[in-house]
Scaffold this motif. Structure first.
Motif, PDB file in Angstrom:
ATOM      1  N   ALA A  42       0.829  -1.209   0.000  1.00 45.95           N
ATOM      2  CA  ALA A  42       0.000   0.000   0.000  1.00 45.95           C
ATOM      3  C   ALA A  42       0.859   1.252   0.000  1.00 45.95           C
ATOM      4  CB  ALA A  42      -0.931  -0.010   1.222  1.00 45.95           C
ATOM      5  N   GLU A  87      10.176   3.465   6.569  1.00 44.84           N
ATOM      6  CA  GLU A  87       9.984   2.025   6.760  1.00 44.84           C
ATOM      7  C   GLU A  87      10.778   1.569   7.987  1.00 44.84           C
ATOM      8  OE1 GLU A  87       8.200  -0.729   5.580  1.00 44.84           O
ATOM      9  OE2 GLU A  87       9.376  -1.622   7.204  1.00 44.84           O
ATOM     10  N   THR A 136       3.677  -7.833   1.978  1.00 46.61           N
ATOM     11  CA  THR A 136       3.391  -7.972   0.548  1.00 46.61           C
ATOM     12  C   THR A 136       4.488  -8.795  -0.128  1.00 46.61           C
ATOM     13  OG1 THR A 136       2.338  -5.794   0.641  1.00 46.61           O
ATOM     14  CG2 THR A 136       2.828  -6.676  -1.545  1.00 46.61           C
ATOM     15  N   VAL A 139      -1.098 -13.528  -4.513  1.00 51.19           N
ATOM     16  CA  VAL A 139      -2.372 -13.676  -5.224  1.00 51.19           C
ATOM     17  C   VAL A 139      -3.145 -12.364  -5.098  1.00 51.19           C
ATOM     18  CG1 VAL A 139      -4.522 -14.983  -5.411  1.00 51.19           C
ATOM     19  CG2 VAL A 139      -2.414 -16.127  -4.680  1.00 51.19           C
ATOM     20  N   ASP A 155       1.310  -0.904  14.679  1.00 49.55           N
ATOM     21  CA  ASP A 155       1.687   0.480  15.024  1.00 49.55           C
ATOM     22  C   ASP A 155       0.707   1.502  14.468  1.00 49.55           C
ATOM     23  OD1 ASP A 155       3.903  -0.480  16.258  1.00 49.55           O
ATOM     24  OD2 ASP A 155       5.375   0.541  14.957  1.00 49.55           O
ATOM     25  N   GLU A 166      -3.665  -3.179   4.988  1.00 46.68           N
ATOM     26  CA  GLU A 166      -4.162  -4.031   6.078  1.00 46.68           C
ATOM     27  C   GLU A 166      -4.383  -3.249   7.367  1.00 46.68           C
ATOM     28  OE1 GLU A 166      -1.891  -7.712   6.270  1.00 46.68           O
ATOM     29  OE2 GLU A 166      -3.004  -8.399   8.032  1.00 46.68           O
ATOM     30  N   SER A 169      -6.502  -9.227  -0.039  1.00 48.36           N
ATOM     31  CA  SER A 169      -5.799  -8.368   0.906  1.00 48.36           C
ATOM     32  C   SER A 169      -4.737  -7.555   0.163  1.00 48.36           C
ATOM     33  CB  SER A 169      -5.170  -9.194   2.024  1.00 48.36           C
ATOM     34  OG  SER A 169      -4.855  -8.359   3.083  1.00 48.36           O
ATOM     35  N   ILE A 170      -3.951  -8.246  -0.672  1.00 45.57           N
ATOM     36  CA  ILE A 170      -3.004  -7.498  -1.512  1.00 45.57           C
ATOM     37  C   ILE A 170      -3.794  -6.609  -2.472  1.00 45.57           C
ATOM     38  CG2 ILE A 170      -1.253  -7.684  -3.312  1.00 45.57           C
ATOM     39  CD1 ILE A 170      -0.371 -10.289  -2.094  1.00 45.57           C
TER      40      ILE A 170
END
Ligand SMILES: Cc1cc2nc3c(=O)[nH]c(=O)nc-3n(C[C@H](O)[C@H](O)[C@H](O)COP(=O)(O)OP(=O)(O)OC[C@H]3O[C@@H](n4cnc5c(N)ncnc54)[C@H](O)[C@@H]3O)c2cc1C
Length: 475
Positions: free
Chosen positions: A15, A34, A43, A49, A222, A432, A448-449
């Motif tokens: 995302a 990050e 990811t 998928v 977080d 997510e 979800s992806i």
């Protein structure tokens, strides 16, 4: 307010990277912060998928006639409409175009591994070559080519909040100011405290519970904490994907072997043993004491248990065999897997209703003798009876977290909402970390992806527009 960046993105997974690419393309200056020492998040670790309708990959595979409308109808129906229709509509409408976008960035979806990954008949599970790496690498490379700045090893500790607006982040002892901040920190599968609070159905399984996100050290929720610090509402309590497991260890499993007969404590079957994880884990958790037992006999173990062809229909390379004979023999020897000469004795050892188990096996065996599972329509290349002892019972729980559903409340524009449903100025979210993506059931492999990349792109676009107008206003 002077800013260091137009858009600050917290979390460099699917995302976050998608958001950075879109925001940068619209002319916004971006930085991705990050916490880990590498980009990609869950990811990159995933099976890769992507759930989508009306794609060129479907057409290349000879699948005609799928539409975003049909996907919307299915996703809303399987979730009993317990989701925000406008958010799901966007995901469905953008799923096809986002597959094309990922292809244009270099992701290779394999038409031979386009699968039915939910519980309707339409193949919408798009498997990428190189699993999750095939998607993450494309995004990382595209962000790099656009000159998106990244700061690795930078865990954001709190949001800056001035005059009712999020104005940046605090990380590594310093403040960084941004016109807009996007939270894309992923789920919370590696935090036992967050699981206890937000996903009690998973927490109830105690030591059996773990998340496939295990190798991603900062999937700790977080983003939920960051949002709550500025008044964000939390949605999606106790939703998410739980995968069935025999509790053998931290091995990625998603499907039960087709050769078992699965019963609950009442000695009854309650699902086709080969059912998709869209329904299987949920059904197990709905049984008394939220567990089930895989019952099989000795000839079946000898003939079928070493066939692992059921394990990995998406060809991800991630699934590990846990039901093969050698493992079962060790677990029988340790007493972990129960064994008995009769079904009644086996039932007594497991706390199952023995008379019911005998009757269930009788009906099951009679059906299999006729070559068809008349009660549950189990699909398998071969069906195995349960009739020649010794008999075995393996306890099964739906305890492996595949996706966590609870998270920040958000609207169709990916704006994070407060506890009153009002957008928090300067704050967006995607992936997510959002609590508006999962409902009563996981729609299917890739759901979800798909939403992470789709809403990441949307958040990036929306954030860029807002940040650029902010830039003009202060100029
Ligand atoms: C093994 C496995 C298989 C899966 N298979 C599939 C599949 O095939 N299809 C599917 O749809 N879904 C699958 N999933 C789920 C899916 O991968 C995730 O839900 C999705 O990729 C989440 O994307 P995201 O961008 O929201 O989060 P992520 O990709 O997890 O990225 C979040 C990033 O934020 C970082 N971060 C966290 N906190 C902070 C902080 N405070 N400061 C800075 N950075 C922070 C993390 O380190 C991480 O890099 C799978 C997951 C796993 C682990």
């Amino acid at each position: 307010m002077a800013t260091d960046f137009d858009v600050i993105i917290v979390g460099g997974g699917g995302a976050g990277l998608a958001a950075a690419i879109e925001a940068t393309k619209l002319g916004a200056s971006c930085i991705v912060l990050e916490a880990d020492t590498k980009l990609g998040g869950a990811t990159a670790l995933s099976a890769g998928v992507f759930y989508a309708a009306d794609t060129s990959v479907q057409r290349e595979a000879g699948v005609e006639g799928d539409t975003a409308d049909a996907m919307f109808t299915y996703v809303m129906a399987v979730n009993q409409w317990a989701l925000k229709p406008d958010v799901i509509r966007l995901i469905c409408d953008e799923s096809g175009p986002t597959v094309e976008w990922l292809r244009s960035l270099g992701t290779r979806f394999i038409k031979e591994f386009l699968v039915v990954s939910g519980v309707d008949d339409m193949p919408r599970g798009h498997s990428s070559e190189g699993a999750g790496g095939g998607i993450a690498d494309a995004l990382i490379n595209a962000a790099g080519a656009l000159g998106v700045q990244t700061a690795l090893g930078t865990r954001v500790e709190r949001l800056l909040f001035e005059d009712g607006r999020v104005t940046g982040v605090h990380a590594g002892g310093m403040d960084l100011h941004g016109a807009v901040t996007i939270i894309t920190t992923g789920g919370f599968g590696n935090s036992p405290e967050m699981i206890a609070k937000h996903f009690p159905t998973a927490a109830q399984h105690g030591s059996w519970t773990w998340a496939v996100h295990d190798p991603a050290p900062f999937i700790l929720g977080d983003g939920i904490t960051l949002g709550e610090q500025v008044g964000a509402g939390i949605a999606g309590h106790d939703t998410g994907l739980l995968l069935p497991t025999s509790g053998v260890g931290k091995f990625v499993e998603a499907f039960l072997p087709p050769w078992i007969m699965m019963v609950n404590e009442d000695g009854r079957r309650f699902a086709p043993e080969t059912s998709s994880y869209t329904v299987c884990g949920y059904l197990i958790n709905e049984q008394t004491n939220a567990h089930a037992f895989a019952i099989f006999d000795d000839p079946t173990m000898l003939e079928a248990s070493n066939d692992s062809s059921y394990l990995d229909p998406y060809n991800s390379g991630l699934a590990t065999p846990t039901w093969e004979e050698a493992t079962l023999r060790k677990r029988i020897a340790s007493g972990d897997v129960k064994v008995a000469d009769t079904l009644v004795e086996l039932a007594a050892k497991c706390g199952i209703d023995g008379a019911a188990l005998v009757e269930t096996a009788r009906r099951y065996n009679a059906d299999i003798a006729d070559g068809v599972d008349r009660q549950f329509f189990k699909k398998a290349k071969k069906l195995f009876t349960v009739e020649t002892g010794p008999f075995y019972a393996v306890e099964v729980k739906a305890a492996i977290i595949g996706v966590t559903g609870a998270g920040l409340d958000a609207d169709r524009q990916c704006r994070v909402l407060d506890t009153h449903g009002v957008a928090i100025p300067g704050l967006y979210g995607a992936g997510e970390v959002l609590g508006v993506l999962q409902g009563k059931r996981y729609a299917g492999g890739g759901f979800s992806i798909g939403p992470a990349v789709i809403l990441g792109r949307e958040a990036g676009r929306q954030a860029a527009v807002e940040a650029l107008s902010h830039r003009e206003a202060v100029a």
